[in-house]
Design an enzyme around this catalytic site. Sequence first.
Site, PDB file in Angstrom:
ATOM      1  N   ARG A  81     -90.562 -53.938 -42.409  1.00 16.49           N
ATOM      2  CA  ARG A  81     -89.955 -52.859 -41.634  1.00 16.49           C
ATOM      3  C   ARG A  81     -90.763 -51.649 -41.326  1.00 16.49           C
ATOM      4  O   ARG A  81     -90.736 -51.394 -39.976  1.00 16.49           O
ATOM      5  CB  ARG A  81     -88.813 -52.122 -42.686  1.00 16.49           C
ATOM      6  N   THR A  82     -91.695 -51.249 -42.178  1.00  8.58           N
ATOM      7  CA  THR A  82     -92.452 -49.987 -41.748  1.00  8.58           C
ATOM      8  C   THR A  82     -93.469 -50.272 -40.467  1.00  8.58           C
ATOM      9  O   THR A  82     -93.316 -49.834 -39.500  1.00  8.58           O
ATOM     10  CB  THR A  82     -93.481 -49.464 -42.871  1.00  8.58           C
ATOM     11  N   LYS A 110    -116.091 -57.635 -47.071  1.00  9.48           N
ATOM     12  CA  LYS A 110    -117.390 -57.482 -47.074  1.00  9.48           C
ATOM     13  C   LYS A 110    -117.937 -56.207 -47.686  1.00  9.48           C
ATOM     14  O   LYS A 110    -119.049 -55.582 -47.941  1.00  9.48           O
ATOM     15  CB  LYS A 110    -117.839 -57.503 -45.626  1.00  9.48           C
ATOM     16  N   ARG A 132    -101.019 -48.180 -44.571  1.00  6.60           N
ATOM     17  CA  ARG A 132    -100.569 -48.434 -46.106  1.00  6.60           C
ATOM     18  C   ARG A 132    -101.591 -49.124 -46.937  1.00  6.60           C
ATOM     19  O   ARG A 132    -102.393 -49.982 -46.511  1.00  6.60           O
ATOM     20  CB  ARG A 132     -99.288 -49.506 -45.933  1.00  6.60           C
ATOM     21  N   HIS A 160     -94.150 -42.041 -49.600  1.00  9.51           N
ATOM     22  CA  HIS A 160     -93.841 -42.948 -48.425  1.00  9.51           C
ATOM     23  C   HIS A 160     -93.232 -41.776 -47.612  1.00  9.51           C
ATOM     24  O   HIS A 160     -91.722 -41.833 -47.308  1.00  9.51           O
ATOM     25  CB  HIS A 160     -92.982 -44.137 -48.873  1.00  9.51           C
TER      26      HIS A 160
END
Length: 475
Positions: A81-82, A110, A132, A160
């Site tokens: 969703r986000t 890396k 995120r 959030h």
Amino acid sequence: MSTSSSTKDTVPDPAGADVPAVTAGEAPPAVRHLVSIDDVTNDDMRALFEHADRFAADPRAFADTCPGSISASLFYEPSTRTRLSFESAMLRLGGGVLTAAEMTSSSVVKGESLADTIRVVGGGYADVIVLRHPSEGAARLAAHYSPVPVINAGDGSHEHPTQTLCDLYNLHVERGRIEGLDVVLAGDLRYSRTVHSFAYALARFGANIVCVPQPGFELPDYVVHRLYEEFGVNPMRADARRLGALASNSDAVYLTPQKPHQLSLFTDARGWEVQQVDAVYMTRPQTERHPNQELSETAYLRLEKRAMAAESLRDAVVMHPLPRRDEISPEVDADPRSIYFKQAARGVPIRMAILAWLLGRLPVGEITGSFEGGIGSPVPAGPNPCPNPSCISRTEARHVAPRLRLVEREPLRGVCAYCNREIPFTVVGCSSSGIYHAPDSPSVRQILDEHIVLLESATVAEELGFRAAVVPGAR
Ligand code: NCD
């Protein structure tokens, strides 16, 4: 509301980048970030809701809002969703999107630091970064390095904020107000970042919170503490019998910003009877963040048709940030009070408003925001004082210098500038004089904010080269 202060000095950092100094008279770069729900005022939120209403009414009519702008989705954790609602929002505003949703295919494998990745992506690839990350405080760090706005799309179990804007927008649409609502937060309140940002915002709007936690997964002390200290919220044991089956295996706690503060935390024996509830906000077990904690799915709270029959829930909307597992029975989907799919759909117009705001495409000055990327002061060499093992200052310890943000001078309180966790200390050093003091010493008052060093013990202070203060009259 933010207590973050912008550090305008040049600050040496192990990652190699000195933050540019802003000299007197020079305007700071007009970059706004959305890292915490603290970064928007209540008025900002109301203005964003009005824009979201416009966008929701005709989502295809705004393609001339951000033409040529590019957003980069940097997702170090899974998302449906986000990420997709942000990308949909950007496309609907007429912009483009770059996606690095599978960070295992990026230079992270890396050994690239988050700070370097941000400087690269923000240095010409994109005009706004949606991040995120599993580490708490990652978005704060990113904002520190980014020349373009950073949006926190979830940092560990910390915050959030855009889900919170979406959740509040839903309450605003469904209930017409947020002030004075009674909202049940249910499930894994310990590790749900959506719950933490939502609780701060509800408290700020003067809503009451009824916590119905999964036993063992109560709101963390640092969140309760902050609600109490910064938002004047008074937690009381609640009598949740009227919540019926929803609260049958859980002790409820009532958090109210409307009561006087004399009662100390969780000691009120009278309890508070939960009456009529306006919204139930269910959350899934955040098993990916449960260190050594076994949680049997069968034992987890579950909202079933039977629970929805409680008189206190008669007018309650049922919300969930999604994804759902088993905590809301599918038979509840058909109940007209269930709004979780509408809630997810409203993620697009509210994120259109957030992107348009941060890209400077909403009327100038209308939404102020408060966070410009300041990040407290560096902690001198020595052990990292942040007690949180999931903090970005620990997970990227090789690249990230610990930083302190003072939230109060009397009594002295400081938090990790990344994850906001309270820094424990028993002595206070002055980085200018090299002397350390007992916290209650009057000399501590004379130390400038930027010279304060919170130290775990006198031993640590001396290992770092601090000398003990000479106490007058002591022999
Ligand atoms: C939430 C999250 O990622 O924190 N999901 C979302 O953004 N809608 C909730 C969750 O994963 O449980």
